[in-house]
Write an enzyme that holds these catalytic residues in place. Structure first.
Site, short mmCIF file in Angstrom:
data_model
loop_
_atom_site.label_atom_id
_atom_site.label_comp_id
_atom_site.label_asym_id
_atom_site.label_seq_id
_atom_site.Cartn_x
_atom_site.Cartn_y
_atom_site.Cartn_z
N ASP A 1 -3.64 2.84 14.04
CA ASP A 1 -3.17 3.38 12.42
C ASP A 1 -2.54 4.41 12.59
OD1 ASP A 1 -3.50 1.02 10.90
OD2 ASP A 1 -5.67 1.57 10.57
N ARG B 1 4.05 -2.13 13.96
CA ARG B 1 3.63 -2.28 12.48
C ARG B 1 4.45 -1.37 11.68
NH1 ARG B 1 -1.95 -1.20 10.73
NH2 ARG B 1 -2.58 -3.07 11.90
N LYS C 1 5.49 1.08 4.56
CA LYS C 1 6.28 2.00 3.81
C LYS C 1 5.53 3.32 3.99
CE LYS C 1 8.48 -1.06 0.59
NZ LYS C 1 8.66 -1.61 -1.04
N LYS D 1 11.41 5.89 -4.52
CA LYS D 1 11.01 4.64 -4.00
C LYS D 1 12.40 3.83 -3.42
CE LYS D 1 9.40 0.04 -5.61
NZ LYS D 1 10.42 -0.56 -4.86
N HIS E 1 4.16 -6.22 0.95
CA HIS E 1 3.78 -7.06 -0.11
C HIS E 1 5.10 -7.33 -1.05
CE1 HIS E 1 0.10 -4.86 0.95
NE2 HIS E 1 -0.19 -6.15 0.84
#
Length: 316
Positions: free
Chosen positions: A142, A192, A195, A209, A235
């Site tokens: 991660d 991976r 954002k 954004k 998502h």
């Protein structure tokens, strides 16, 4: 709602709020929507249920910013226990693990020995990678806030000498990420792309954004055109469509890339993608240290805050 993101992430650092919120049982309200439980058995149960729906999983034993060597060792032991149980239950082939290096010693001081936090995290990550390979699966590192990026990618390079299957995470919100994608878009590399969920300064990250979305698409184009294995963590329906179009443009068939979404978020879309033949992997967090994870999820979707506060009040 975007104006709430920064205050929520700042609350994530408040020890007073953490003490209050962490007293909630994991079964309470919004917590259970994002975290299936605190134990290995809970994680394995959730894995089994998702695999029955044709979904793959990646599991994160929650914890971060560890400054205690014993706690780092306990996290390593938890991962090894999980991997052994996944193998015993026949679930490991479709279940990998995600590891935060700060949870396994990255921030330990020089006084902890063995060359300090960087080397301790590397050796602990090697231990988990070895257990994952023995179980028949792999590890993805991660990514955390920007101050850890260089150290994390350095540890990734070292791990891949013995465990080339080890995956990486890159965050599109950082200015540097497109270049990092180019460096990692090689054969055998698993990346991976997300954002990013951390509160980052403007000098190192996009904060608007629209700018983050544009960066995500640029990075996605690099990964899809490369020789590696892109893992599309989003998502956002528009990003899913763009990723599918890029896969088609570059002649990628299902199985040469995958989609990833968080546990409890858009489950119908997860099942739809799996039913359409896509590799769809669900990120399952578990364990007692769920506070920081939950606050980042609230920051991503502040409308959940009302539900969360109602759950907090109802426990009194």
């Amino acid at each position: 709602m975007p104006l709430l993101r920064q205050p929520i992430l700042m609350l994530a650092r408040s020890q007073r709020v953490k003490s209050l919120v962490s007293a909630m049982p994991v079964s309470s309200g919004i917590v259970a929507n994002h975290v299936p439980g605190e134990t290995t058995a809970d994680a394995v149960r959730a894995t089994s249920e998702l695999q029955e729906d044709g979904l793959y999983v990646t599991l994160d034993y929650l914890g971060e910013d560890t400054t205690d060597a014993a706690q780092a060792d306990a996290t390593v032991a938890a991962y090894k226990e999980l991997l052994a149980e996944l193998a015993a239950q026949g679930l490991a082939a479709k279940a990998e693990v995600s590891v935060k290096l700060s949870a396994i010693g990255q921030f330990l001081p020089e006084s902890a020995g063995f060359g300090g936090g960087h080397k301790i995290a590397l050796e602990n990550a090697r231990d988990i990678c070895r257990a994952a390979r023995n179980a028949g699966t792999t590890v993805t590192l991660d990514m955390e806030d920007h101050t850890t990026t260089d150290s994390t990618l350095s540890i990734l390079r070292e791990l891949r000498k013995d465990f080339p299957e080890t995956g990486a995470v890159l965050q599109a919100m950082l200015h540097r990420t497109e270049a990092d994608c180019r460096a990692l878009a090689h054969e055998g590399s698993r990346v991976r792309l997300c954002k990013g969920a951390y509160l980052e300064p403007e000098d190192v990250a996009f904060t608007d954004k629209t700018d983050i979305d544009k960066s995500y698409v640029r990075c996605l184009k690099v990964l899809m055109a490369g020789q590696g294995y892109p893992m599309i963590a989003t998502h956002d329906p528009r990003m899913v469509q763009i990723a599918s179009s890029l896969a088609s443009r570059h002649g990628r068939s299902p199985g040469t890339y995958e989609f990833q979404m968080l546990y409890g978020i858009r489950p119908e879309e997860q099942r739809r993608l799996a039913a359409a033949g896509e590799t769809m992997r669900v990120y399952i967090p578990y364990g007692t240290e769920w506070y920081g994870y939950l606050m980042r999820r609230l920051a991503e979707k502040p409308q959940n805050l009302t539900f969360f506060l109602r759950s907090l009040i109802s426990k009194k």
